[in-house]
Write a protein that holds these residues in place. Sequence first.
Motif, PDB file in Angstrom:
ATOM      1  N   HIS A  48       0.839  -1.208   0.000  1.00  0.00           N
ATOM      2  CA  HIS A  48       0.000   0.000   0.000  1.00  0.00           C
ATOM      3  C   HIS A  48       0.867   1.249   0.000  1.00  0.00           C
ATOM      4  CE1 HIS A  48      -2.984  -2.932   1.342  1.00  0.00           C
ATOM      5  NE2 HIS A  48      -3.885  -2.074   0.926  1.00  0.00           N
ATOM      6  N   ILE A  49       0.520   2.192  -0.833  1.00  0.00           N
ATOM      7  CA  ILE A  49       1.186   3.493  -0.808  1.00  0.00           C
ATOM      8  C   ILE A  49       0.783   4.204   0.485  1.00  0.00           C
ATOM      9  CG2 ILE A  49       1.336   5.756  -1.915  1.00  0.00           C
ATOM     10  CD1 ILE A  49       0.943   4.225  -4.625  1.00  0.00           C
ATOM     11  N   ARG A  50      -0.510   4.228   0.760  1.00  0.00           N
ATOM     12  CA  ARG A  50      -1.050   4.757   2.019  1.00  0.00           C
ATOM     13  C   ARG A  50      -1.611   3.565   2.787  1.00  0.00           C
ATOM     14  NH1 ARG A  50      -2.429   7.537  -2.171  1.00  0.00           N
ATOM     15  NH2 ARG A  50      -1.891   9.711  -2.377  1.00  0.00           N
ATOM     16  N   ALA A  51      -1.181   3.389   4.018  1.00  0.00           N
ATOM     17  CA  ALA A  51      -1.529   2.211   4.820  1.00  0.00           C
ATOM     18  C   ALA A  51      -3.033   2.040   5.020  1.00  0.00           C
ATOM     19  CB  ALA A  51      -0.853   2.300   6.178  1.00  0.00           C
ATOM     20  N   VAL A  52      -3.431   0.783   5.200  1.00  0.00           N
ATOM     21  CA  VAL A  52      -4.819   0.449   5.509  1.00  0.00           C
ATOM     22  C   VAL A  52      -5.124   0.766   6.966  1.00  0.00           C
ATOM     23  CG1 VAL A  52      -6.443  -1.467   5.748  1.00  0.00           C
ATOM     24  CG2 VAL A  52      -5.002  -1.331   3.734  1.00  0.00           C
ATOM     25  N   SER A  53      -4.218   0.422   7.871  1.00  0.00           N
ATOM     26  CA  SER A  53      -4.443   0.585   9.316  1.00  0.00           C
ATOM     27  C   SER A  53      -3.824   1.874   9.841  1.00  0.00           C
ATOM     28  CB  SER A  53      -3.837  -0.600  10.071  1.00  0.00           C
ATOM     29  OG  SER A  53      -4.423  -1.795   9.634  1.00  0.00           O
ATOM     30  N   SER A  54      -4.421   2.403  10.893  1.00  0.00           N
ATOM     31  CA  SER A  54      -3.978   3.687  11.446  1.00  0.00           C
ATOM     32  C   SER A  54      -2.531   3.676  11.925  1.00  0.00           C
ATOM     33  CB  SER A  54      -4.905   4.140  12.569  1.00  0.00           C
ATOM     34  OG  SER A  54      -4.885   3.210  13.620  1.00  0.00           O
ATOM     35  N   GLY A  55      -1.988   2.541  12.301  1.00  0.00           N
ATOM     36  CA  GLY A  55      -0.601   2.473  12.739  1.00  0.00           C
ATOM     37  C   GLY A  55       0.382   2.263  11.604  1.00  0.00           C
ATOM     38  N   GLY A  56      -0.138   2.104  10.383  1.00  0.00           N
ATOM     39  CA  GLY A  56       0.712   1.802   9.238  1.00  0.00           C
ATOM     40  C   GLY A  56       1.398   3.018   8.652  1.00  0.00           C
ATOM     41  N   LYS A  57       2.327   2.755   7.779  1.00  0.00           N
ATOM     42  CA  LYS A  57       3.114   3.817   7.145  1.00  0.00           C
ATOM     43  C   LYS A  57       2.263   4.608   6.155  1.00  0.00           C
ATOM     44  CE  LYS A  57       6.590   2.232   9.360  1.00  0.00           C
ATOM     45  NZ  LYS A  57       7.232   2.915  10.439  1.00  0.00           N
ATOM     46  N   ARG A  58       2.436   5.915   6.199  1.00  0.00           N
ATOM     47  CA  ARG A  58       1.774   6.832   5.286  1.00  0.00           C
ATOM     48  C   ARG A  58       0.241   6.755   5.358  1.00  0.00           C
ATOM     49  NH1 ARG A  58       5.775   4.109   3.447  1.00  0.00           N
ATOM     50  NH2 ARG A  58       4.379   2.587   2.487  1.00  0.00           N
ATOM     51  N   PHE A  59      -0.282   6.450   6.543  1.00  0.00           N
ATOM     52  CA  PHE A  59      -1.730   6.338   6.752  1.00  0.00           C
ATOM     53  C   PHE A  59      -2.415   7.671   6.473  1.00  0.00           C
ATOM     54  CE2 PHE A  59      -5.456   6.655   9.587  1.00  0.00           C
ATOM     55  CZ  PHE A  59      -6.207   5.607   9.074  1.00  0.00           C
ATOM     56  N   ASP A  60      -3.549   7.627   5.796  1.00  0.00           N
ATOM     57  CA  ASP A  60      -4.355   8.816   5.508  1.00  0.00           C
ATOM     58  C   ASP A  60      -5.766   8.559   6.028  1.00  0.00           C
ATOM     59  OD1 ASP A  60      -5.892  10.878   4.486  1.00  0.00           O
ATOM     60  OD2 ASP A  60      -5.038  10.764   2.470  1.00  0.00           O
ATOM     61  N   PRO A  61      -6.146   9.188   7.133  1.00  0.00           N
ATOM     62  CA  PRO A  61      -7.459   8.929   7.736  1.00  0.00           C
ATOM     63  C   PRO A  61      -8.631   9.365   6.849  1.00  0.00           C
ATOM     64  CG  PRO A  61      -6.413  10.794   8.810  1.00  0.00           C
ATOM     65  CD  PRO A  61      -5.393  10.199   7.872  1.00  0.00           C
ATOM     66  N   GLU A  62      -8.370  10.160   5.846  1.00  0.00           N
ATOM     67  CA  GLU A  62      -9.426  10.640   4.959  1.00  0.00           C
ATOM     68  C   GLU A  62      -9.871   9.590   3.942  1.00  0.00           C
ATOM     69  OE1 GLU A  62     -10.863  13.721   5.374  1.00  0.00           O
ATOM     70  OE2 GLU A  62      -9.600  13.785   7.163  1.00  0.00           O
ATOM     71  N   LEU A  63      -9.058   8.567   3.718  1.00  0.00           N
ATOM     72  CA  LEU A  63      -9.390   7.555   2.717  1.00  0.00           C
ATOM     73  C   LEU A  63     -10.344   6.511   3.279  1.00  0.00           C
ATOM     74  CD1 LEU A  63      -5.954   6.723   1.016  1.00  0.00           C
ATOM     75  CD2 LEU A  63      -7.750   8.265   0.213  1.00  0.00           C
ATOM     76  N   SER A  64     -11.308   6.100   2.466  1.00  0.00           N
ATOM     77  CA  SER A  64     -12.193   5.001   2.840  1.00  0.00           C
ATOM     78  C   SER A  64     -11.435   3.685   2.670  1.00  0.00           C
ATOM     79  CB  SER A  64     -13.425   4.998   1.938  1.00  0.00           C
ATOM     80  OG  SER A  64     -13.058   4.613   0.615  1.00  0.00           O
ATOM     81  N   ALA A  70      -7.788   0.303  -3.303  1.00  0.00           N
ATOM     82  CA  ALA A  70      -7.949   0.561  -4.733  1.00  0.00           C
ATOM     83  C   ALA A  70      -6.620   0.424  -5.479  1.00  0.00           C
ATOM     84  CB  ALA A  70      -8.515   1.960  -4.953  1.00  0.00           C
ATOM     85  N   PHE A  71      -6.721   0.089  -6.739  1.00  0.00           N
ATOM     86  CA  PHE A  71      -5.548  -0.048  -7.604  1.00  0.00           C
ATOM     87  C   PHE A  71      -4.614   1.154  -7.492  1.00  0.00           C
ATOM     88  CE2 PHE A  71      -3.526   0.935 -11.645  1.00  0.00           C
ATOM     89  CZ  PHE A  71      -2.736  -0.189 -11.808  1.00  0.00           C
ATOM     90  N   SER A  72      -5.173   2.350  -7.444  1.00  0.00           N
ATOM     91  CA  SER A  72      -4.357   3.570  -7.414  1.00  0.00           C
ATOM     92  C   SER A  72      -3.487   3.688  -6.171  1.00  0.00           C
ATOM     93  CB  SER A  72      -5.257   4.807  -7.531  1.00  0.00           C
ATOM     94  OG  SER A  72      -6.160   4.840  -6.439  1.00  0.00           O
ATOM     95  N   ASN A  73      -3.788   2.922  -5.112  1.00  0.00           N
ATOM     96  CA  ASN A  73      -3.021   2.972  -3.870  1.00  0.00           C
ATOM     97  C   ASN A  73      -2.113   1.751  -3.691  1.00  0.00           C
ATOM     98  OD1 ASN A  73      -2.407   4.308  -1.339  1.00  0.00           O
ATOM     99  ND2 ASN A  73      -3.595   2.704  -0.334  1.00  0.00           N
ATOM    100  N   LEU A  74      -1.970   0.953  -4.729  1.00  0.00           N
ATOM    101  CA  LEU A  74      -1.227  -0.301  -4.603  1.00  0.00           C
ATOM    102  C   LEU A  74      -0.087  -0.402  -5.598  1.00  0.00           C
ATOM    103  CD1 LEU A  74      -4.331  -2.672  -4.408  1.00  0.00           C
ATOM    104  CD2 LEU A  74      -2.994  -1.780  -2.482  1.00  0.00           C
TER     105      LEU A  74
END
Length: 118
Positions: A48-64, A70-74
Motif C-alpha cells: 500500500h502506498i497509504r496504509a490500511v491501518s492507522s498504525g501503518g506507514k503513510r496512513f491517511d485517515p481521509e481515505l475510505s 484501490a488499484f491507485s493505492n497499490l
Amino acid sequence: MGEARKYTSGTHAALMSLCRGFCYWPGCEEPVTRFVDGEHILNLEIAHIRAVSSGGKRFDPELSLDEKNAFSNLLLLCKVHHVRVDGHGSEQYTVELLEAWKGQRESAGTAPLLELRG
C-alpha cells in the motif's frame, strides 16, 4: 483489529499486467513469479502506498477502506523492498515517491487502456 485488505480480481490482473514482470522498485529485477519445484510461485507482495491501518506507514485517515484497497493505492514489491518501504527508515519513502514509482512502472502499459470504453 486492523482493517481488511481485499482486492478485486481486476485489481490483481492490472497490477500483474502493468508491473511489466518485476518489482516496482526502480531497477529491481525481482520477477513477479519464480519457478519452484515445477510450478510458478507468486514472488511479489501487494504493498500500500497509504496504509490500511492507522498504525501503518503513510496512513491517511481521509481515505475510505475501498480507496485504501484501490488499484491507485497499490504496487507490487519484492519482500526485501516491501520491508524497506514499510520498515526502519520508511519516512524517506513518501507518498509522492511511491506514486512516482507507480507512474513510471505503469506508464507504458496504461496508454492502451485509456482507449477502452464500455
